[in-house]
Design a protein around this motif. Sequence first.
Motif, PDB file in Angstrom:
ATOM      1  N   SER A   2       4.630  29.842 -21.231  1.00 13.42           N
ATOM      2  CA  SER A   2       4.795  31.183 -21.820  1.00 13.42           C
ATOM      3  C   SER A   2       3.461  31.771 -22.244  1.00 13.42           C
ATOM      4  CB  SER A   2       5.747  31.116 -23.024  1.00 13.42           C
ATOM      5  OG  SER A   2       7.030  30.702 -22.627  1.00 13.42           O
ATOM      6  N   SER A   3       2.593  30.929 -22.808  1.00 19.22           N
ATOM      7  CA  SER A   3       1.264  31.397 -23.232  1.00 19.22           C
ATOM      8  C   SER A   3       0.449  31.862 -22.019  1.00 19.22           C
ATOM      9  CB  SER A   3       0.508  30.271 -23.951  1.00 19.22           C
ATOM     10  OG  SER A   3       1.188  29.877 -25.124  1.00 19.22           O
TER      11      SER A   3
ATOM     12  N   LYS B  14       7.451  24.568 -21.565  1.00 19.13           N
ATOM     13  CA  LYS B  14       7.755  26.004 -21.641  1.00 19.13           C
ATOM     14  C   LYS B  14       6.775  26.750 -22.535  1.00 19.13           C
ATOM     15  CE  LYS B  14      12.714  25.144 -21.036  1.00 19.13           C
ATOM     16  NZ  LYS B  14      14.044  25.277 -21.667  1.00 19.13           N
ATOM     17  N   GLY B  15       6.309  26.105 -23.625  1.00 14.10           N
ATOM     18  CA  GLY B  15       5.398  26.788 -24.544  1.00 14.10           C
ATOM     19  C   GLY B  15       4.077  27.146 -23.894  1.00 14.10           C
ATOM     20  N   GLN B  16       3.459  26.173 -23.240  1.00  9.87           N
ATOM     21  CA  GLN B  16       2.185  26.430 -22.551  1.00  9.87           C
ATOM     22  C   GLN B  16       2.369  27.439 -21.414  1.00  9.87           C
ATOM     23  OE1 GLN B  16       3.183  23.454 -23.498  1.00  9.87           O
ATOM     24  NE2 GLN B  16       1.482  22.163 -24.199  1.00  9.87           N
TER      25      GLN B  16
ATOM     26  N   ASP C 291      -4.148  24.027 -31.464  1.00  7.11           N
ATOM     27  CA  ASP C 291      -3.151  25.003 -31.018  1.00  7.11           C
ATOM     28  C   ASP C 291      -3.260  25.104 -29.498  1.00  7.11           C
ATOM     29  OD1 ASP C 291      -1.539  27.141 -30.409  1.00  7.11           O
ATOM     30  OD2 ASP C 291      -2.144  28.338 -32.153  1.00  7.11           O
ATOM     31  N   ASP C 292      -2.507  24.243 -28.803  1.00  5.76           N
ATOM     32  CA  ASP C 292      -2.574  24.218 -27.351  1.00  5.76           C
ATOM     33  C   ASP C 292      -2.105  25.525 -26.732  1.00  5.76           C
ATOM     34  OD1 ASP C 292      -3.523  21.686 -27.564  1.00  5.76           O
ATOM     35  OD2 ASP C 292      -1.776  20.675 -26.709  1.00  5.76           O
ATOM     36  N   PHE C 293      -1.136  26.189 -27.391  1.00  4.15           N
ATOM     37  CA  PHE C 293      -0.619  27.443 -26.850  1.00  4.15           C
ATOM     38  C   PHE C 293      -1.685  28.527 -26.842  1.00  4.15           C
ATOM     39  CE2 PHE C 293       3.743  26.048 -28.658  1.00  4.15           C
ATOM     40  CZ  PHE C 293       3.873  25.122 -27.625  1.00  4.15           C
ATOM     41  N   GLU C 294      -2.369  28.668 -27.994  1.00  4.57           N
ATOM     42  CA  GLU C 294      -3.408  29.691 -28.091  1.00  4.57           C
ATOM     43  C   GLU C 294      -4.599  29.345 -27.177  1.00  4.57           C
ATOM     44  OE1 GLU C 294      -5.325  33.009 -28.685  1.00  4.57           O
ATOM     45  OE2 GLU C 294      -3.296  32.630 -29.446  1.00  4.57           O
TER      46      GLU C 294
ATOM     47  N   MET D 256      -4.414  27.709 -24.345  1.00  5.80           N
ATOM     48  CA  MET D 256      -4.006  28.016 -22.972  1.00  5.80           C
ATOM     49  C   MET D 256      -4.072  29.517 -22.721  1.00  5.80           C
ATOM     50  SD  MET D 256      -3.126  26.725 -20.088  1.00  5.80           S
ATOM     51  CE  MET D 256      -2.601  25.043 -20.481  1.00  5.80           C
ATOM     52  N   ARG D 257      -3.650  30.290 -23.728  1.00  2.81           N
ATOM     53  CA  ARG D 257      -3.684  31.747 -23.586  1.00  2.81           C
ATOM     54  C   ARG D 257      -5.124  32.220 -23.379  1.00  2.81           C
ATOM     55  NH1 ARG D 257      -1.282  32.677 -27.985  1.00  2.81           N
ATOM     56  NH2 ARG D 257       0.835  32.760 -27.149  1.00  2.81           N
TER      57      ARG D 257
ATOM     58  N   GLU E 179       1.771  35.245 -20.861  1.00  5.99           N
ATOM     59  CA  GLU E 179       1.308  36.330 -21.745  1.00  5.99           C
ATOM     60  C   GLU E 179      -0.130  36.722 -21.411  1.00  5.99           C
ATOM     61  OE1 GLU E 179       1.792  35.057 -25.762  1.00  5.99           O
ATOM     62  OE2 GLU E 179       3.971  34.738 -25.550  1.00  5.99           O
TER      63      GLU E 179
END
Length: 619
Positions: free
Chosen positions: A485-486, A481-483, A448-451, A453-454, A489
Amino acid sequence: MNPRLQDKLDALPSKPGIYQHKDAAGKTLYVGKAKNLRSRVRSYFQEGRPRDGRLAAMLRKVEDVEVIVTDTEVEALILENNLIKRLKPRYNVNLRDDKSYPYICIKNEPFPRVFPTRTVRRDGSKYFGPYTNVKTMRLMLDTIRSIFKLRTCNLNLSPGPIAAGKYDVCLEYHIKKCKGPCVGFQTEESYRQTIVQVEKLLEGKTRNLVSLLKDEMKRVADGLEFEEAADLRDRIEAIERYSQRQKVVSQEPIDRDIFGLHIDREDNFGVGVFFKVRDGMVVGSQHKYVRRVDGISSAQIIGSFLEQHYTDAGFFPDEVLLSEAPEDASALEDYLRERRGKRVPLVVPERGDKASLIRMVVSNARLLAEEYKLQLDRQQEGRIPHAVKVLAKDLRLPNPPRRIECFDISHLGGTGTVASCVVFVDGRARKSEYRSYNIRGVESGKPDDFESMREVVRRRYARVKNEDGPWPDLVVVDGGKGQLSSAVEALAETDVYGRFPVVGLAKRLEEVFFPGDSEPALIPKASASLQLLQRIRNEAHRFAVMMQRKQRKKSTLTSELLAIRGVGRQSATKLIKKFGSVKKVREAEEAEIAEVVGRSIASAIVRHFEAQETGDASA
C-alpha cells in the motif's frame, strides 16, 4: 567422505604431478597440477577451508581422486594441459579452443609449401598462429607470395621424381612467381634459405630479415649476379613496406608477448587478449573468451591462458608482460626457461611504457567484451526465459515481465535505515543497475518500514519519470499488504501508478498480493514463477543488508576519527575513503594526511595518535 576416498588421500605421495577429481560415474570433474600432490589434494577436503559456490558444488560430487606422479613441475604442467584439452572437465577454466582458427603451415617436406590450415598435425611441420582474424592471415600469405617465389603446387618434389624428369614447369614459373624447383632450376639448399626468411617474417623479425637480405644482396652484387641482386632489392623494399603497416609500440628491438584480461563478473565471462610484439612492433594478436567465471580468480584464468598458449607455442619471447600475476607462476617460468634455454621473465608492470602497453591490451579486451555482450543480447532478443513466461501466466500479466525491479528495507533497531532496489532482466541480475538509498524521512530510532518504502519508491520513480525510463515491466515489494500500500501511494504521488503492475511478496507464507486484493494470488509453491520472485526478493534483501552493514562499518570507522579535536564528519569520511581504515591513517605520514585534510588537521591527527602510543591523554 567415503572410506575408499579417505584411504586414497592418506596414501598420496609428496611428489609433483597431476590429480583428477572424479564423480561416482568415473567422469573427470577437474584436472589440476601440484608441486606436492599430498598437501594440494588433501587441502580440498580440510574442514573449515573457505570455499566459494563453484568449489563447494564440485566437492559435493567428488567420489574419487586419481593422481599421476611426474618428475618435475614442468612435466606436470604439460600433462595437465594435455588432459584438460582431451577431457574438457566441467570445473576447469573454460577457454574457447583456438583450433577453430586458422594457422599458416610450413610443411615438413622437400621444398616446403606454405599454406593455411585449421588442423595442427605433429608431423614436424611448423605452424604460425592461430590467426583470430582470417583477413590478417590472408594478408600475410599474400605478402609472402609477393615477396618470396615459393611453389604452390602439390607435387612430390623428392629427389627421385625430379631427377627422372617427371615434371614440367607451370605458369607460375613463366610469370616469375616460382623458380622451378620441380625441374631442378632451384636447389633444395637455396629453397631452404628462402624458407628461413619466410619464418623470420612470420615471427615478425623484419629488422633482422632486412639486415640478412642486405648482406646477401651485397654478396651477389659483388659476384656480378645483378639480376639476383635486383630481386633481393625488390624483396627488401616489399618487406620494408609491409613493416611500415605494423604498429610500433616500443623503441626497444626486443620480442615481447603481452597478455591482458578483462572479467565481466555480472555476465559471467571474461576475455583474454594476447599481443605479439617483435622488434618493437605489434605483428599479431589473439583473443579467447572464458565462460562461467563464477568462483574463478583472475590469477587462475590468466594462468590457464598462458599455459595453454605456451604448451602449443613454437616461439618464446625475451619477456612476457601481464596485466596481473598468474597462479603457479614459478612452474610456468621453469617451463619457459626449459623450452627457450634461458630465463623468460613474467612481468606485471605498474608504471612507465610497459604499463602503457598493458593498458592498451586490456582496453582491447574490454572492447571485445562489449562486442561479445552485444552478440549475447542479440541472441537473447525474442528469447524469453521459461520462468518469466510462467510468471506472466500466473500473475495474469498482459506481457512477460522482462524487466523486474524489487525493493527491500534494512535497518538495525531503527537506525541506519537503508533501502535497496535490484533489477533483473530476463530472469538474470543486472548488478550494474542496482541502487541503494539512505532513508532520510524516518526519525532515527523509530523504525517505520511503511514510510521508508514510500520514500524509496517515490524517489526511484520520480527520477525514472524525469529521465523517461527505463521503465519496469513489474515492480516487486518485499513485504505484505502494508508495504505494498505504501508503494502504491508513492507511485500515485509521482503520477506513474498504473503504468506497470506492482505486487507485494509476503515473507511468512510466500504469498503474492496485488493492490486492493484481500486474498493472495494463487501460485503453486513449486512453480518456476514463485521461485523466480523468491530469488529476486532474496537478492534485494542481501543487497540491502550488505549496504546497511557497509554504512554501519563506515560510521564505526569514522567515529574514532571524530573523537580527534578539529576533525569533522566530512574530514573523517575523506580520510577513510583515501586510506581505507583508521589503522592506515595512523600509519600514514603527516604529509600524506595533509594532502587530504590540510596541514593543521593533519598535525592534530598525528599528535593524537602519538599521544595514544605514549599514553599521554592530555594531548
